[in-house]
Scaffold this motif. Structure first.
Motif, short mmCIF file in Angstrom:
data_model
loop_
_atom_site.label_atom_id
_atom_site.label_comp_id
_atom_site.label_asym_id
_atom_site.label_seq_id
_atom_site.Cartn_x
_atom_site.Cartn_y
_atom_site.Cartn_z
N ARG A 1 0.87 -1.26 -4.21
CA ARG A 1 0.11 -0.10 -4.67
C ARG A 1 0.97 0.80 -5.56
O ARG A 1 0.48 1.41 -6.52
N GLU A 2 2.23 0.88 -5.23
CA GLU A 2 3.14 1.72 -6.01
C GLU A 2 3.56 1.07 -7.33
O GLU A 2 4.22 1.70 -8.16
N ARG B 1 2.13 -1.55 0.38
CA ARG B 1 2.44 -0.25 -0.20
C ARG B 1 3.25 -0.41 -1.48
O ARG B 1 3.00 0.27 -2.47
#
Length: 289
Positions: free
Chosen positions: A34-35, A31
């Motif tokens: 992705r950020e 995550r």
């Protein structure tokens, strides 16, 4: 160790397993990627984007990607040891022959089984041991001969150690080039040994010697013709040159049979016991000076 401390110690890079041990699940790492907060320079290796990805972090990331069986080698290992001023753009990583890991951008993968004597851990990563590192770096950088000379002169390594590493690496990529470098380094060491002995003789007021004295088909390193005393420098080139070894032994036998006294002097003798060298020469000359 918590994640913040680990990142600080490792230049901002961690493995998935290390992050998990710090309580960060793989899905959390994905995550963060992705950020845009983190990225993955190599499979299974994560980097906190707030840390600079400099040479040290880059080489550590390659070492972590290589796993327990991977070994950083060549100029990258030399830089990590502090033997080179600049880190290379490409990091050489040695992996066992049985591995099937594909090369990645910025990484040169070589498959080879290393002996325990050729691996070391320095500042947290696995590297080729210093002798092998020096040899492999010398074949990879533009002025490898000067680098090898510097490593020997500054005692980063000993000639015995680099020669032993070369013997273990015989047949590996670049081993023929390493052999040429070793022979050349030995020849230069012999020249310096010659200059040191000449200074010793002059300072001691011992004369009657000649450099490069011809004895039949042979040339003696230094000779006192009137006293029939020969001084030969025992360098290291004969270790890698069978013909040179045999020629030196034939020359020594011919000298003894002709009634000469043969003294053999090593670089170590001149460096650590010059007084003993002079005493042996005086004794051989029979003048007691």
């Amino acid at each position: 160790m918590d994640l913040t401390s680990l990142l600080r110690a490792q230049g901002g890079v961690v493995t998935t397993a290390q992050a998990e041990r710090c309580g960060v699940a793989p899905r959390t790492l994905r995550r963060w990627v992705r950020e845009g907060r983190w990225n993955t320079p190599y499979p299974g290796i994560y980097r906190d984007g707030s840390h600079r990805f400099g040479p040290r972090a880059r080489i550590r990331a390659v070492a972590l990607w290589g796993g327990e069986s991977g070994t950083v080698a060549g100029p990258a290992a030399a830089w990590w040891y502090g033997l080179l001023d600049c880190a290379p753009a490409i990091v050489t990583l040695i992996l066992p022959r049985t591995t099937s890991r594909r090369p990645r951008r910025g990484v040169c993968v070589r498959r080879r089984d290393l002996e325990a004597a050729d691996r070391a851990v320095h500042d947290g990563i696995a590297l080729t041991a210093r002798p092998l590192t020096v040899l492999e770096a010398a074949t990879a950088i533009p002025d490898g001969a000067a680098f090898l000379d510097r490593a020997l002169q500054r005692r980063w390594v000993t000639f015995d150690a680099v020669y032993a590493a070369w013997c273990r690496a015989c047949g590996a990529t670049g081993s023929a080039q390493v052999r040429r470098l070793l022979v050349a380094a030995a020849d230069r060491a012999a020249s310096e040994a010659e200059r040191r002995l000449v200074r010793l003789l002059r300072d001691a007021g011992i004369g009657g010697w000649e450099l490069g004295y011809r004895f039949g088909p042979y040339e003696l390193d230094l000779a006192f013709p009137a006293a029939r005393v020969a001084v030969e420098f025992d360098g290291w080139a004969w270790h890698t040159d069978v013909a040179r070894f045999r020629n030196d032994r034939r020359k020594g036998n011919e000298l003894v049979l002709a009634g000469w006294t043969l003294l053999r002097v090593t670089w170590h003798d001149l460096e650590t016991a010059p007084g003993r060298v002079l005493a042996q020469i005086r004794h051989a000359l029979g003048n007691g000076r």
